[in-house]
Structures are given as structure tokens and as C-alpha cells.
Design a protein around this motif. Structure first.
Motif, PDB file in Angstrom:
ATOM      1  N   SER A  45       0.825  -1.206   0.000  1.00  0.00           N
ATOM      2  CA  SER A  45       0.000   0.000   0.000  1.00  0.00           C
ATOM      3  C   SER A  45       0.854   1.249   0.000  1.00  0.00           C
ATOM      4  O   SER A  45       0.569   2.226  -0.707  1.00  0.00           O
ATOM      5  CB  SER A  45      -0.941  -0.004   1.213  1.00  0.00           C
ATOM      6  N   PRO A  58      -9.714   2.628  -0.184  1.00  0.00           N
ATOM      7  CA  PRO A  58      -8.278   2.694   0.117  1.00  0.00           C
ATOM      8  C   PRO A  58      -7.941   2.435   1.580  1.00  0.00           C
ATOM      9  O   PRO A  58      -6.770   2.552   1.975  1.00  0.00           O
ATOM     10  CB  PRO A  58      -7.914   4.125  -0.275  1.00  0.00           C
ATOM     11  N   ALA A 100      -3.797   2.373   4.361  1.00  0.00           N
ATOM     12  CA  ALA A 100      -3.505   0.947   4.250  1.00  0.00           C
ATOM     13  C   ALA A 100      -4.546   0.351   3.317  1.00  0.00           C
ATOM     14  O   ALA A 100      -5.658   0.021   3.733  1.00  0.00           O
ATOM     15  CB  ALA A 100      -3.552   0.271   5.624  1.00  0.00           C
ATOM     16  N   ASP A 101      -4.187   0.235   2.052  1.00  0.00           N
ATOM     17  CA  ASP A 101      -5.119  -0.222   1.014  1.00  0.00           C
ATOM     18  C   ASP A 101      -5.124  -1.746   0.991  1.00  0.00           C
ATOM     19  O   ASP A 101      -4.602  -2.383   0.076  1.00  0.00           O
ATOM     20  CB  ASP A 101      -4.677   0.357  -0.339  1.00  0.00           C
ATOM     21  N   VAL A 102      -5.710  -2.333   2.040  1.00  0.00           N
ATOM     22  CA  VAL A 102      -5.600  -3.770   2.281  1.00  0.00           C
ATOM     23  C   VAL A 102      -6.973  -4.334   2.636  1.00  0.00           C
ATOM     24  O   VAL A 102      -7.701  -3.753   3.443  1.00  0.00           O
ATOM     25  CB  VAL A 102      -4.630  -4.061   3.447  1.00  0.00           C
ATOM     26  N   LYS A 129      -2.672  -2.174  -4.332  1.00  0.00           N
ATOM     27  CA  LYS A 129      -3.717  -2.787  -3.526  1.00  0.00           C
ATOM     28  C   LYS A 129      -3.410  -4.266  -3.303  1.00  0.00           C
ATOM     29  O   LYS A 129      -2.770  -4.910  -4.139  1.00  0.00           O
ATOM     30  CB  LYS A 129      -5.072  -2.687  -4.236  1.00  0.00           C
TER      31      LYS A 129
END
Length: 658
Positions: A408, A500, A446-448, A413
Motif C-alpha cells: 500500500s 483505500p 492501508a489499502d488492504v 492494492k
């Protein structure tokens, strides 16, 4: 101390001296300010400057560095304006965390620095993720990460080293072996001669470097990093050095033998290098004074700026709005074409379409590649997207979640499949302390998405059956999704991947192949924070989610005379409180059904919210129905006794009669 300048020109030799001197002079000033109460805490790197300065000087400006407490030289060598550092340490707005975190607990994309958190181990895993992104994008860049010898005892460190070796990631792992973890000497921390020797077990190259010799650090790291750029791989470096002051200033150094202090004082990196330059005729006493005066002047001028800056004025909206990165939800409507899908198929289809839509999206997890995952959700994905994007992982939840955070940071992603939601405990720290807090701390999202197969009803016992969503709804910075139907699962998963922010996406195992529904065949999204009203009535409001939705509906099928609103929450964070309040104010009675055990579950918070906001409209106490406050048993008859499913009907009828 021997210095070899054979490969370096005079300008470089003097530049390294100035870079060494700056963090030392800043520290000396900060120690004065600390005693004056003008900064709150200080972790001294005096005696270790050559490591941070030498390593950073060998790095390219666009390459990420993940420093620790004692790496002021990383920040100064990257030429961060000093007033911004001073403002950071005073908790002012010109710092990097808006007063929300202190000292070196910050990062900055502008200078490609990713700051530490107090749980030292996760840094290594995050570095793995950044390096993985570099490798996926063919950038030929090195990611450098620091820890102390104390941090190497943390499990996250071992996981990250193993992952980096297995995936051949271009990471420079730097251990500053400075003699003590707070007051604990190395002989009480590990039982090997050199920490660099551990690299053998990981199949990794390693080197031992004199951390007090600036030229040795700079030249060797320059050679190693250039080699890594050409031949991506992890390398472990152990820098031998010493901490000349306490872990932080309040702890002092009384626990260190004086003769040891005296021995290392003779190896001071600045005094020795300064003497070397003078002996070589590259530095005069007059030039030394001039350089120091220039740095001191810069320090004082920037301190004036920081001191003149107004203290932060608390703003409630700013604090609340900065927990998550802003997400502009795009409502993509499905077309008319549908097919009947099981929940497991809907998730798989939604995941596949997101992989097509987001071309760099990476899936990581145990057995997710050729095997297709234990529930076969990613079956065929390797053939469709390749092993670079569909990655089997070692059994190491922490390092993989941390790697997702690193991806991220580097703009990629990712979706991480936890084989069972129960196993998230092995990666709990990075979820609640790294993913959840990063945007609030230093505006790094933190694009998780963490996929969380969960739930009882399949006789899997205490370690494969929990519904542990309440662990995460309590943590600001995390979004929690829990669909009960295939249609919702596909649309909400698409939204989760587009969002995101970190999302925990719970998938009930007992529903995977037992629930079918007509689902649009193309890509579509559903909004977070919007509950689904499955039935409408006037007698009572039933609030539930996950498998418990089906328990409630089955009960109402048996009692067709009950006129009830049935609310499927779908997302637990954000929570659709408006739908809850509107319904309860209409019916006057509320029952909340959850599969999780009772105490501390989300039903307790929903009950409190109803009592606070709908009290005048209630005709009866709010009722919570949940599973037993025990671990989940294995055998069928005990599991049935455990689950709330068996007691819901009785409690519903009692509440209706109140």
C-alpha cells in the motif's frame, strides 16, 4: 580506527563529515531542550551516526528507508528541513503527525521514509511489501530497513526474513547491534556470536560491518545496494556499534560497566573520522569551526521557526475525519444478467472481477495459488493472473499482513486471505497497530482487504470456528464487513477492494455452499454503512448479521404471525445506526442476534446505542441473544448447545409478550 578512502574523492569525504556532524549537533541541542521540557522524549543515537548517514548516503533518493529510534542521520541526510523535525518533536502542525505521534514515529512519502512503531518487528515485514512492489514494477530499487539487536528476537523479524528470502525481495536488512536492549545485554538476548550468522538459516547473504567507521559503512553498503539493484535479493547486515547513552534519556546508563563505555568512547565515529581528515590534510581546525558554526546556525534558525509556530488547536472534526482516508464511493449498478451462485462462488467471481479491474491488485495467502485456497475461492486464478499477482505465502500471518501494508505504501492494492479468521491472532499486531493507525498518524493509508473465513456450524472446533469481528469493530481505523447473501458478498467485496482503507471482510464458512441466490454476472458495488431491510413489520425489530440472519428468517418462517422488521447490518463498521433507530422507533421493541459470544460483542454496543437514542420509544428492554461465553466446542451436540441459534426463538417470543 582504519579508514580506506581509495575509491572516494575529496568532496565525498568532506560531505560525509558534514552529514555525520549534523545529527550529532542536533542531538546535543535536543538534549538541552529535553532538560528544559521543550521536547517530551529523546532516543539518542550518539555514537551510531555513521550507520544512518553511511547507509542513507548509499541509497538513491527515490528508494524507501525504514528507520528506527536512533537513525536521525537518515532524516538529515535526506535533507528534511530541520524546522519540520523540530516541530514534529514538539507536537506541532509543521511536523509529520499533526501532534498525534512523537519522536521518530512518523513517515513521509515526500522523502521516502517510513517511520517506526513501538512494536519494532513489523518494520521488516513492511519493508518486504515495499520491496515486492519494486520487484513487481521492475524498478530495480532497494528497500532498506533498520532494527536493533533487541528487535531481532521478535517473531515478526524472523517471518519477514523468511518471506524476503523465499520471494527474493530486494531488501537490505540492517541490524544495529549496539550492545543493549534497554538494559538487557546481548548475552541475555541471543545465544550466538553474530546475528549475521542467522542469515545462513534463511538462505540469505550477510555481512558484518564496523558501524562506527563511516567509510566502511558507506563503501560497503554502496557496493551491496548496487549489486542488489542488478540482482534482486535480500541481504542481512549486522553493524557492530554501541549505544553511548540510555535507551531513552530517562533510563540512564548505570547498568553499563564504565570500562565498556570508555572502550567504545575511543571509537567515536565523528572524532575518529575528523582526526583522519585532518591527518589527510582535508580538514583544518578553521574549517572544522566554520562547518560547525554553519550547522549550529541552521539549527538555531530552524528552532526559531518551530518555537514561533502556534501550538495545535484541537479540532474535533479534523480528528474524526483523519481516521480513514477519504473514500468517494462509486455506485456501480449491476445489469440485468444474473446467474444463481453460492456464496463461495459470488466471492470468487467478485474477487476475479476486481483483479481484472485493478490491474496491479495482488492476492496473498496460504495455498491460494495452484491449490486455489482451502475453500477453492481462488481456483484458476494463477492461470488467469499469474503467480506474481496470486502469491502463495509461508505460514506467517504477521509478515504477510505487514507486506500488504508495504504494498500500500508503494501504491499497490492487496487482498490477504487468512485461511481461517481464527488465525488472524498470529497477525493481530499489524492489523490493530499498523493498518488501523497509519492514516491517522501520518496520512498513509492501508489499502488492504483481509478476507476472514469464519464461523461455526461445520464442527471445526475452537481454532477454526470463531466469529471474532468484535476484536476489530473496537479498533478505530478498520472497516468491518460481514455479508449474509451471495449478492451482498460480491458487491461489498468490490467496494472493499476499491476502498483505500483497511477492510476486514468476514465470510461465513457454513454459508459458503449452503446459500444460493441470483447474482448479477457483471461487476457492481454496494455501499458500506447501509443495512438491508429484509422484512418489514410493526411488532419488533430483529437486528442481526452473518449466519444469524438466516437463523432469524427461518424462525419467522415458522411463526408467520410475527410482524417484524429484520435488519441485516451487512457492515459493522461503519454501522447503519439510522436504519436501526428508524425501525426501533416504529416497533418499540428490539432484539439483537449474533453468533459471537455475548459479553463484549457488537450486540452490546448496539443495545447501548438503542438505549441512548431510542429510550422513549421502547416498550420493553432491549434483548441480546448470543452464543455461550465459552470457546466453541467441536462435537455436533455441544456446538448446537453453544450457538445462539437454538435459543433465539424462545427469547423472541418472550420479548413479544413483554
Amino acid at each position: 580506527m582504519k579508514f580506506d578512502k581509495s575509491t572516494l574523492n575529496n568532496d565525498t569525504l568532506l560531505d560525509l563529515y558534514k552529514r555525520l556532524l549534523k545529527p550529532r549537533l542536533i542531538e546535543e541541542k535536543m538534549l538541552i531542550l529535553l532538560r528544559q521540557g521543550k521536547i517530551s522524549k529523546w532516543f539518542s543515537g550518539i555514537g551510531q551516526e555513521a550507520i544512518a548517514v553511511g547507509v542513507t548516503s548509499a541509497m538513491q533518493d527515490e528508494e524507501y528507508i525504514l528507520p528506527m529510534h536512533r537513525n536521525l542521520g537518515v532524516f538529515t541526510t535526506r535533507n528534511i528541513p530541520l524546522y519540520r523535525l523540530f516541530s514534529q518533536w514538539q507536537g506541532k502542525a509543521n511536523g509529520f503527525t499533526k501532534g498525534r505521534d512523537r519522536s521518530f514515529h512518523f513517515g513521509t512519502q515526500q522523502y521516502k521514509i517510513v517511520g517506526m512503531i513501538s512494536h519494532l518487528g513489523p518494520q521488516f515485514g513492511v519493508a518486504d511489501g515495499i520491496a515486492l512492489a519494486s520487484k513487481l514494477k521492475n524498478k530495480n530499487q532497494v528497500t532498506t530497513v533498520f532494527t536493533g539487536e533487541g528487535g531481532t528476537s521478535e517473531g515478526d523479524i524472523h517471518e519477514a526474513l523468511n518471506v524476503a528470502s523465499v520471494w527474493q525481495l530486494p531488501v537490505l536488512f540492517c541490524i544495529e547491534n549496539n550492545g543493549y536492549g534497554l538494559s538487557t545485554p546481548t548475552k541475555e538476548q541471543y545465544n550466538c556470536e553474530n546475528l549475521a550468522d542467522r542469515a545462513i538459516g534463511y538462505g540469505m547473504e550477510s555481512h558484518i560491518i564496523d558501524g562506527n567507521n563511516i567509510l566502511e559503512v558507506y563503501t560497503k553498503i554502496s557496493e551491496i545496494t548496487e549489486s542488489i539493484r542488478k540482482n534482486p535479493r535480500p541481504v542481512l547486515i549486522e553493524f557492530k556499534t554501541f549505544r553511548m547513552r540510555g535507551h531513552e534519556e530517562a533510563s540512564g546508563t548505570k547498568y553499563v560497566p564504565q570500562d565498556l563505555m570508555d572502550q567504545w568512547a575511543k571509537k567515536d565515529p565523528i572524532e575518529n573520522y575528523q582526526e583522519f581528515l585532518k591527518n589527510e590534510g582535508l580538514l583544518t581546525d578553521e574549517e572544522e569551526v566554520k562547518i560547525k558554526e554553519e550547522i549550529i546556525h541552521e539549527i538555531n534558525e530552524h528552532l526559531k521557526i518551530a518555537f514561533a509556530e502556534e501550538p495545535i488547536t484541537p479540532n474535533l472534526n479534523t480528528e474524526l475525519n483523519d481516521v480513514f482516508q477519504e473514500f468517494k464511493y462509486q455506485d456501480i449498478k449491476p445489469k440485468e444478467n444474473t446467474s444463481e451462485l453460492r456464496l463461495v462462488d459470488a466471492i470468487s467471481e467478485g474477487l476475479k472481477q476486481s483483479m481484472q479491474r485493478h490491474e496491479d491488485l495482488v492476492i496473498m495467502g496460504q495455498d491460494v495459488a495452484e491449490y486455489g485456497g482451502v475453500f477453492k475461492i481462488t481456483e484458476g486464478f494463477v492461470e488467469a493472473f499469474g503467480k506474481e499477482r496470486v502469491r502463495n505465502t509461508p505460514i506467517c500471518e504477521s509478515a504477510i499482513i505487514e507486506s500488504a501494508m508495504g504494498l500500500s505504501i508503494a501504491g499497490i492494492k492487496s487482498v490477504v486471505e487468512l485461511q481461517f479468521s481464527d488465525f488472524v491472532t498470529s497477525g493481530f499486531n499489524p492489523v490493530v497497530n499498523y493498518l488501523a493507525k497509519s492514516h491517522y498518524r501520518w496520512s498513509q493509508n492501508a489499502d488492504v482487504v483481509l478476507r476472514m473465513p469464519c464461523g461455526a456450524g461445520v464442527a471445526a472446533g475452537p481454532f477454526h470456528s470463531q466469529t471474532n469481528e468484535a476484536w476489530f469493530t473496537k479498533t478505530p481505523g478498520l472497516k468491518v464487513v460481514f455479508p449474509a447473501f451471495p449478492y451482498d458478498a460480491k458487491g461489498l467485496l468490490a467496494t472493499a477492494i476499491s476502498d483505500p482503507n483497511p477492510v476486514l471482510f468476514f465470510e461465513h464458512k457454513a454459508l459458503y455452499r449452503s446459500i444460493r441466490q441470483e447474482v448479477p454476472t457483471d461487476y457492481y458495488t454496494l455501499p458500506f454503512g447501509k443495512a438491508s431491510l429484509l422484512k418489514e413489520g410493526n411488532d419488533i425489530t430483529i437486528i442481526t448479521y452473518g449466519a444469524a440472519v438466516h437463523w432469524a428468517l427461518n424462525t419467522l418462517d415458522v411463526h408467520s404471525n410475527i410482524s417484524a422488521d429484520v435488519i441485516d447490518l451487512r457492515t459493522l463498521q461503519p454501522l447503519d445506526t439510522e436504519a436501526i433507530y428508524t425501525s426501533v422507533k416504529k416497533t418499540g421493541k428490539a432484539i439483537i442476534l449474533q453468533e459471537d459470544s455475548l459479553f463484549g460483542g457488537i450486540a452490546s454496543d448496539i443495545s447501548s446505542l438503542i438505549m441512548e437514542h431510542c429510550f422513549e420509544h421502547l416498550d420493553a428492554p432491549v434483548k441480546r441473544v448470543a452464543s455461550l461465553d465459552t470457546p466453541i466446542p467441536f462435537i455436533n451436540q455441544l456446538e448446537e448447545q453453544y450457538l445462539a441459534k437454538g435459543k433465539f426463538e424462545e427469547e423472541l417470543l418472550k420479548l413479544l409478550e413483554y
